[in-house]
Write a protein that holds these residues in place. Sequence first.
Motif, mmCIF file in Angstrom:
data_model
loop_
_atom_site.group_PDB
_atom_site.id
_atom_site.type_symbol
_atom_site.label_atom_id
_atom_site.label_comp_id
_atom_site.label_asym_id
_atom_site.label_seq_id
_atom_site.Cartn_x
_atom_site.Cartn_y
_atom_site.Cartn_z
ATOM 1 N N VAL A 253 -0.859 -6.488 -40.351
ATOM 2 C CA VAL A 253 0.803 -5.916 -39.926
ATOM 3 C C VAL A 253 0.336 -5.275 -38.498
ATOM 4 O O VAL A 253 1.192 -5.291 -37.725
ATOM 5 C CB VAL A 253 1.263 -5.174 -40.927
ATOM 6 N N LEU A 254 -0.652 -4.443 -38.555
ATOM 7 C CA LEU A 254 -0.836 -3.758 -37.258
ATOM 8 C C LEU A 254 -0.995 -4.460 -36.192
ATOM 9 O O LEU A 254 -0.645 -4.255 -34.872
ATOM 10 C CB LEU A 254 -1.917 -2.752 -37.545
ATOM 11 N N ALA A 255 -1.859 -5.458 -36.434
ATOM 12 C CA ALA A 255 -2.257 -6.463 -35.524
ATOM 13 C C ALA A 255 -0.926 -7.190 -35.062
ATOM 14 O O ALA A 255 -0.786 -7.389 -33.434
ATOM 15 C CB ALA A 255 -3.258 -7.385 -35.776
ATOM 16 N N VAL A 256 -0.004 -7.550 -35.731
ATOM 17 C CA VAL A 256 1.219 -8.344 -35.544
ATOM 18 C C VAL A 256 2.155 -7.350 -34.576
ATOM 19 O O VAL A 256 2.548 -7.734 -33.536
ATOM 20 C CB VAL A 256 2.033 -8.755 -36.846
ATOM 21 N N VAL A 257 2.056 -6.208 -35.156
ATOM 22 C CA VAL A 257 3.173 -5.281 -34.405
ATOM 23 C C VAL A 257 2.510 -5.004 -33.010
ATOM 24 O O VAL A 257 3.227 -4.852 -32.065
ATOM 25 C CB VAL A 257 3.395 -3.793 -35.121
ATOM 26 N N GLY A 258 1.354 -4.740 -32.794
ATOM 27 C CA GLY A 258 0.753 -4.486 -31.598
ATOM 28 C C GLY A 258 0.881 -5.829 -30.705
ATOM 29 O O GLY A 258 0.939 -5.594 -29.409
ATOM 30 N N GLY A 259 0.531 -6.731 -31.359
ATOM 31 C CA GLY A 259 0.934 -8.268 -30.325
ATOM 32 C C GLY A 259 2.140 -8.419 -30.013
ATOM 33 O O GLY A 259 2.569 -8.862 -28.795
ATOM 34 N N LEU A 260 3.268 -7.991 -30.647
ATOM 35 C CA LEU A 260 4.479 -8.339 -30.572
ATOM 36 C C LEU A 260 4.906 -7.329 -29.251
ATOM 37 O O LEU A 260 5.510 -7.468 -28.205
ATOM 38 C CB LEU A 260 5.416 -7.856 -31.659
ATOM 39 N N LEU A 261 4.026 -6.065 -29.345
ATOM 40 C CA LEU A 261 4.562 -4.927 -28.174
ATOM 41 C C LEU A 261 3.850 -5.421 -27.098
ATOM 42 O O LEU A 261 4.698 -5.324 -25.787
ATOM 43 C CB LEU A 261 3.988 -3.658 -28.680
ATOM 44 N N ILE A 262 2.760 -5.919 -26.848
ATOM 45 C CA ILE A 262 2.087 -6.364 -25.594
ATOM 46 C C ILE A 262 2.900 -7.399 -25.088
ATOM 47 O O ILE A 262 3.154 -7.416 -24.071
ATOM 48 C CB ILE A 262 0.815 -6.782 -25.626
ATOM 49 N N ALA A 263 3.307 -8.671 -26.170
ATOM 50 C CA ALA A 263 4.013 -9.581 -25.557
ATOM 51 C C ALA A 263 5.252 -9.131 -24.797
ATOM 52 O O ALA A 263 5.720 -9.910 -23.846
ATOM 53 C CB ALA A 263 4.228 -10.462 -26.778
ATOM 54 N N ALA A 264 5.990 -8.313 -25.793
ATOM 55 C CA ALA A 264 7.392 -7.669 -25.127
ATOM 56 C C ALA A 264 7.113 -6.834 -23.674
ATOM 57 O O ALA A 264 7.825 -7.277 -22.834
ATOM 58 C CB ALA A 264 7.993 -6.550 -25.914
ATOM 59 N N LEU A 265 6.121 -6.275 -23.421
ATOM 60 C CA LEU A 265 5.836 -5.384 -22.211
ATOM 61 C C LEU A 265 5.511 -6.591 -21.156
ATOM 62 O O LEU A 265 5.891 -6.594 -19.888
ATOM 63 C CB LEU A 265 4.808 -4.448 -22.289
ATOM 64 N N MET A 266 4.543 -7.454 -21.410
ATOM 65 C CA MET A 266 4.189 -8.318 -20.498
ATOM 66 C C MET A 266 5.509 -9.323 -19.988
ATOM 67 O O MET A 266 5.383 -9.806 -18.923
ATOM 68 C CB MET A 266 3.006 -9.274 -21.029
ATOM 69 N N GLY A 267 6.214 -9.483 -21.049
ATOM 70 C CA GLY A 267 7.422 -10.314 -20.645
ATOM 71 C C GLY A 267 8.674 -9.739 -20.286
ATOM 72 O O GLY A 267 9.650 -10.028 -20.305
ATOM 73 N N SER A 268 8.484 -8.164 -19.772
ATOM 74 C CA SER A 268 9.837 -7.464 -19.862
ATOM 75 C C SER A 268 10.732 -7.749 -18.530
ATOM 76 O O SER A 268 11.954 -7.314 -18.672
ATOM 77 C CB SER A 268 9.054 -5.895 -19.171
ATOM 78 N N THR A 269 10.026 -8.576 -17.562
ATOM 79 C CA THR A 269 10.937 -9.005 -16.622
ATOM 80 C C THR A 269 12.257 -9.766 -16.938
ATOM 81 O O THR A 269 13.136 -9.999 -16.322
ATOM 82 C CB THR A 269 10.232 -9.599 -15.434
ATOM 83 N N SER A 270 11.998 -10.431 -18.072
ATOM 84 C CA SER A 270 13.020 -11.212 -18.735
ATOM 85 C C SER A 270 14.017 -10.424 -19.617
ATOM 86 O O SER A 270 15.144 -10.901 -20.172
ATOM 87 C CB SER A 270 12.584 -12.365 -19.465
ATOM 88 N N LEU A 271 13.720 -9.327 -19.899
ATOM 89 C CA LEU A 271 14.506 -8.348 -20.823
ATOM 90 C C LEU A 271 15.535 -7.598 -19.912
ATOM 91 O O LEU A 271 15.034 -6.828 -18.885
ATOM 92 C CB LEU A 271 13.732 -7.482 -21.787
ATOM 93 N N PRO A 272 16.622 -7.338 -20.417
ATOM 94 C CA PRO A 272 17.796 -6.323 -19.840
ATOM 95 C C PRO A 272 17.245 -5.047 -19.463
ATOM 96 O O PRO A 272 16.835 -4.249 -20.552
ATOM 97 C CB PRO A 272 19.148 -6.464 -20.389
ATOM 98 N N PHE A 273 17.223 -4.579 -18.235
ATOM 99 C CA PHE A 273 16.795 -3.104 -18.014
ATOM 100 C C PHE A 273 17.431 -2.018 -18.775
ATOM 101 O O PHE A 273 16.769 -1.216 -19.356
ATOM 102 C CB PHE A 273 16.750 -3.005 -16.500
ATOM 103 N N PRO A 274 18.661 -2.064 -18.757
ATOM 104 C CA PRO A 274 19.207 -0.948 -19.754
ATOM 105 C C PRO A 274 18.921 -0.827 -20.975
ATOM 106 O O PRO A 274 18.524 0.225 -21.642
ATOM 107 C CB PRO A 274 20.855 -1.347 -19.442
ATOM 108 N N LEU A 275 18.686 -2.009 -21.672
ATOM 109 C CA LEU A 275 18.129 -2.024 -23.254
ATOM 110 C C LEU A 275 16.703 -1.538 -23.322
ATOM 111 O O LEU A 275 16.316 -0.809 -24.094
ATOM 112 C CB LEU A 275 18.487 -3.627 -23.798
#
Length: 392
Positions: A253-275
């Motif tokens: 579970v720790l590895a999955v959560v960490g992976g999700l976080l890294i993926a979100a940060l690396m793809g942050s340009t596609s996420l709305p900045f205010p959110l």
Amino acid sequence: MVSSWQQLAALTGLRFFASAHVVAYHVYHLVFTGTEAPPGLHGLLTSGYVGISFFFVLSGFILGYNYLERPPATHEARKAFWVARFARIYPIYALGLALAAPAYFKSLRDAWAVNPLEALWHAAALVVTPLLLQSWTPWTAMAWNGAGWSLAVAAVFYAAFPFLAGRMNRLGTRALAMGAAAAYGGALVLPVLYMVVDPDQTGGTASAYGSGPWMLALRFNPLARLPEFILGILAARFFLLRATEAPRSLPVVLAVVGGLLIAALMGSTSLPFPLLHNGLLAPVFAALIFLLSRSQGAVARVLASRPLRLLGEASHALFLLHMPMLFAWKSVLKRLGEAPTSAWAVAAFVVGAVCLSVLAYERVEKPARGWIRDRWTGRGTEQRAPGLQPRG
């Protein structure tokens, strides 16, 4: 109990990496202007501001861990709590203001030459910033040592915590789940409203370096960021309730959560900045903090190692001092005729910033913290986990 404070000390090491992410973000935008890294790395570097959300959640968790079982409910206990928080954050905060003062006064002088009325608005920071009140108004939040705005927000959290803790220390699992959902909804409702109304008329292009006054208010106002802190407190309450359990699936579970976080940060340009700026990843941060606190694996042991604990303790100084140091270093390089983007210049700044933050922690923060506590309360810290002082 699966995790003693030695396991929780992994969070101290994690603090260093979160601060380093913020530093990398500022170096990328303030030094490598107009230069874009490869897509994944670009997303990771441009998302450094989410480290502030991480720190808000972490502060709630650490305070909850230390105090929920014995909330500061009396006048004397609340005074000791507030003195401890002031002693923790203000000495380095004051040092950061001193180091940033030359650049701030120069900016005031330059603004006065162009628009005296606007300069007067920014001059209000002279009054509100030393009092940790600058985040209540958009035009003063980042006027004097920009990183300090988060300390002004954290000061509100600390003022409210004794009263929040008295209401959260009896919550059961179901109430915690409902409270977490409400806190997360509270964190996102204003960013969503901003995106729908678009009061700054950005056309959906709001960013950290192109924000209108309403976006600045959303980013910096303490009440808009309070739900992230509350989410951390609720995570701490859940941790204390489940402290005797050791789930077998924790590493996965720790590895999955960490992976999700890294993926979100690396793809942050596609996420709305205010959110993204205002708590979109707060539940992921809470889960990571919760899981890492229970872990006894290799990652937790490395993060809890003595060198990373020291760097984590010095991360408060790194966070508050790196921008004045960056501006001073750029000025030195300009006088020398050297490019700030050269590998040696960037490496020298990074190494120098880390070393100076450790020096400031050892020579300024620790002695001042002890002096303030001894003078104002006559006693030392009451923290359960000595390596886990909350930071702003």
